[in-house]
Design an enzyme around this catalytic site. Structure first.
Site, mmCIF file in Angstrom:
data_model
loop_
_atom_site.group_PDB
_atom_site.id
_atom_site.type_symbol
_atom_site.label_atom_id
_atom_site.label_comp_id
_atom_site.label_asym_id
_atom_site.label_seq_id
_atom_site.Cartn_x
_atom_site.Cartn_y
_atom_site.Cartn_z
ATOM 1 C CD1 TRP A 247 16.989 58.500 -0.025
ATOM 2 C CD2 TRP A 247 18.979 58.926 0.920
ATOM 3 N NE1 TRP A 247 17.087 59.863 0.151
ATOM 4 C CE2 TRP A 247 18.299 60.155 0.727
ATOM 5 C CE3 TRP A 247 20.254 58.946 1.502
ATOM 6 C CZ2 TRP A 247 18.844 61.381 1.093
ATOM 7 C CZ3 TRP A 247 20.793 60.174 1.861
ATOM 8 C CH2 TRP A 247 20.093 61.373 1.653
ATOM 9 C CG ASN B 179 14.617 62.397 0.772
ATOM 10 O OD1 ASN B 179 14.890 61.455 0.070
ATOM 11 N ND2 ASN B 179 13.968 63.445 0.306
ATOM 12 C CG ASP B 180 11.520 65.277 2.053
ATOM 13 O OD1 ASP B 180 12.715 65.234 2.342
ATOM 14 O OD2 ASP B 180 11.074 65.963 1.108
ATOM 15 C CD GLN C 21 10.189 61.843 -1.689
ATOM 16 O OE1 GLN C 21 10.899 62.191 -2.623
ATOM 17 N NE2 GLN C 21 8.984 61.318 -1.877
ATOM 18 C CG ASP D 168 8.129 69.276 -1.771
ATOM 19 O OD1 ASP D 168 8.234 68.248 -2.478
ATOM 20 O OD2 ASP D 168 9.107 69.967 -1.431
HETATM 21 C C1 FRU Z 1 13.176 67.923 0.238
HETATM 22 C C2 FRU Z 1 13.001 67.447 -1.191
HETATM 23 C C3 FRU Z 1 11.627 67.793 -1.720
HETATM 24 C C4 FRU Z 1 11.406 66.796 -2.818
HETATM 25 C C5 FRU Z 1 12.087 65.574 -2.248
HETATM 26 C C6 FRU Z 1 12.781 64.718 -3.259
HETATM 27 O O1 FRU Z 1 14.067 67.177 0.973
HETATM 28 O O2 FRU Z 1 14.020 67.974 -2.015
HETATM 29 O O3 FRU Z 1 11.494 69.128 -2.151
HETATM 30 O O4 FRU Z 1 10.065 66.569 -3.088
HETATM 31 O O5 FRU Z 1 13.041 66.036 -1.290
HETATM 32 O O6 FRU Z 1 13.281 63.557 -2.673
#
Ligand code: FRU
Length: 499
Positions: free
Chosen positions: A43, A45-46, A62, A169
């Site tokens: 997976w 994310n950011d 992430q 963040d």
């Molecule tokens: C945004 C978020 C951030 C956090 C991260 C965790 O997508 O929720 O605020 O640091 O993803 O994976």
């Protein structure tokens, strides 16, 4: 970081890398991106820590390396000499300290005066040790690297203020020889805020002020803030949690946008605009920017979703990708433009110049029989068209599965309509379209997504589209009226992955 902790971190990384390699062996590639950044498996994310360091562009993200669901966060890593060809690098950061026990959350990176890369991230803990029911404990941590690959953790640099639940963040930049950091916060009154910190040495940080509070009282947290200058203005990007749906806006479980204002060190931020979406698609969140060596402001966003199961998740062994890199610029009306970076066209491997296509009422014209990852450009001549909707269908020629990307003459907007999608979420999104005479569209079609850029980046729409196996065609179409589409070009796209 003691030698023992360093060893433990290495061991955690090696374990994650091994598990991720095993997962990658059985990855299903049916929707795996050809020209978007994704993890080898697992997976993502950011985007995190975007930077130009050690002669290469560095993009961390992430990452849950053990499965295609969100889980204990690591920082995955890819790098590139030119923003065009990318390579997968070993996972850079893993949970290993008490402070980041349950996740190495999002953050940013800057090159310090000693030419080392300083990565700031949120060390995340569940207060009860396993979920959010009793809240979070989030602190800002520092890790330093001399090569961009291996990091030495230096521990917490900003503790979690008393009574604060969401505090994460960190995004850092340098201004007037000082270092500045914005952090997303949920205040004790549950209002979404951006707090500003300042440092002279990247290690000792002091609270400077509350820089911004979202005006909507329902917005309880601002994730992933980013703050940067464009011309003589400052842009504040953020991702409001709890934003109400309003017409075409706020349609996603998670939404990202910006405001423009004036700021100088030591002063308040003075907003000059209201909050506006940065992209109008289903999948655009947690954008992060950085300054390229030539001064351009570049951005990647995350394409994914937290609030629904996505088609690759159950059995494909991977999920989530970053947008193509985009360049940001500010119009004189303080409108933020975003377009694929100029280097993107280096991925073109062959171009088919289709010229002008004139469509009779309800007529279709196939421009590509077997659509591979490609970019399709075209201009709709509104003076010579009277169709209700006119645009491009990507999908089965005879059949229902596909997506329509079209100008809608009733709303004067561009729509990305997934109403016929067989896999995944349906519904449509639409973006405003300023042009009165001509609409220029650039459509980037990958194996599981489309990105649409309208009138040179005045608006964009970024969405997942997961086609069924078999033939996928690109077909121009006019609905209930006629249309003229000029300058139609199809560019085949090479892969971003270095073999
Ligand atoms: C945004 C978020 C951030 C956090 C991260 C965790 O997508 O929720 O605020 O640091 O993803 O994976």
């Amino acid at each position: 970081m003691s030698a023992n902790n360093q060893r433990y971190h290495r061991a955690q990384l090696e374990q994650a890398i091994k598990a991720n390699n095993v997962l990658a062996e059985t990855r299903n590639a049916r929707w795996y991106p050809h020209f978007h950044i994704a993890a080898k498996a697992g997976w993502i994310n950011d985007p995190n820590g975007l930077s130009f360091f050690n002669g290469h562009y560095q993009a961390y993200f992430q990452h849950h390396p053990y499965g295609s669901q969100w889980g204990p966060m690591h920082w995955g890593h890819v790098s590139s000499p030119n923003l065009v060809q990318w390579q997968h690098d070993p996972i850079a950061l893993a949970p290993s300290e008490e402070d980041d026990r349950d996740g190495v959350f999002s953050g940013s990176a800057v090159t310090g005066p000693d030419n080392q890369l300083y990565a700031f991230y949120t060390g995340h803990r569940w207060r009860n040790g396993h979920n959010e029911d009793d809240g979070n404990l989030q602190v800002q941590c520092l890790a330093v690297s001399s090569d961009g690959f291996s990091f030495e953790k230096r521990g917490t640099v900003i503790e979690c203020p008393q009574g604060i639940e969401h505090f994460r963040d960190p995004k850092v930049w340098q201004q007037d020889r000082r270092w500045w950091m914005v952090i997303g916060v949920s205040s004790t009154e549950h209002r979404g805020e951006v707090w500003l910190y300042v440092s002279d040495d990247l290690t000792d940080w002091a609270f400077e002020r509350v820089l911004f509070q979202a005006p909507e009282s329902s917005v309880f947290m601002l994730e992933c803030p980013d703050m940067f200058p464009l011309g003589d203005k400052w842009v504040l990007l953020y991702c409001p949690m709890g934003l109400p749906k309003k017409g075409f806006e706020g349609r996603n479980g998670h939404n990202a946008g910006y405001i423009v204002g004036d700021w100088e060190p030591g002063k308040d931020f003075k907003p000059l605009t209201s909050f506006r979406p940065l992209d109008w698609g289903h999948q655009f969140y947690a954008p992060q920017t950085f300054e390229a060596p030539d001064g351009r402001r570049l951005m990647f966003g995350w394409m994914g979703a937290f609030n629904m199961e996505l088609p690759p998740q159950p059995e494909d062994g991977w999920c989530g990708q970053l947008t193509v890199p985009r360049e940001l610029s500010l119009g004189s009306d303080l409108h933020l433009y975003n377009t694929p970076i100029a280097e993107f066209s280096q991925l073109h491997t062959a171009t088919q110049d289709v010229g002008t296509i004139t469509l009779d009422t309800n007529q279709e014209h196939t421009i590509v029989e077997e659509c591979q990852p490609c970019e399709i450009e075209f201009t709709i001549d509104l003076n010579r068209s009277n169709a209700e909707r006119i645009g491009l269908w990507i999908g089965q020629a005879e059949g229902s599965d596909g997506v329509l990307i079209a100008y809608d003459d009733q709303t004067h907007r561009i729509v990305v309509d997934r109403g016929n999608a067989y896999h995944g979420d349906r519904g449509y999104r639409s973006a405003p379209c300023k042009a009165e005479e001509r609409v220029e569209l650039r459509v980037l079609i990958d194996k599981g997504s489309v990105e649409v850029f309208i009138n040179n980046g005045h608006a964009s729409i970024t969405s997942f589209v997961f086609p069924t196996a078999g033939q996928r065609s690109a077909i121009l179409r006019a609905e209930s009226g006629t249309g003229v589409i000029d300058s139609v070009k199809v560019h085949q796209l090479g892969s971003i992955w270095e073999s």
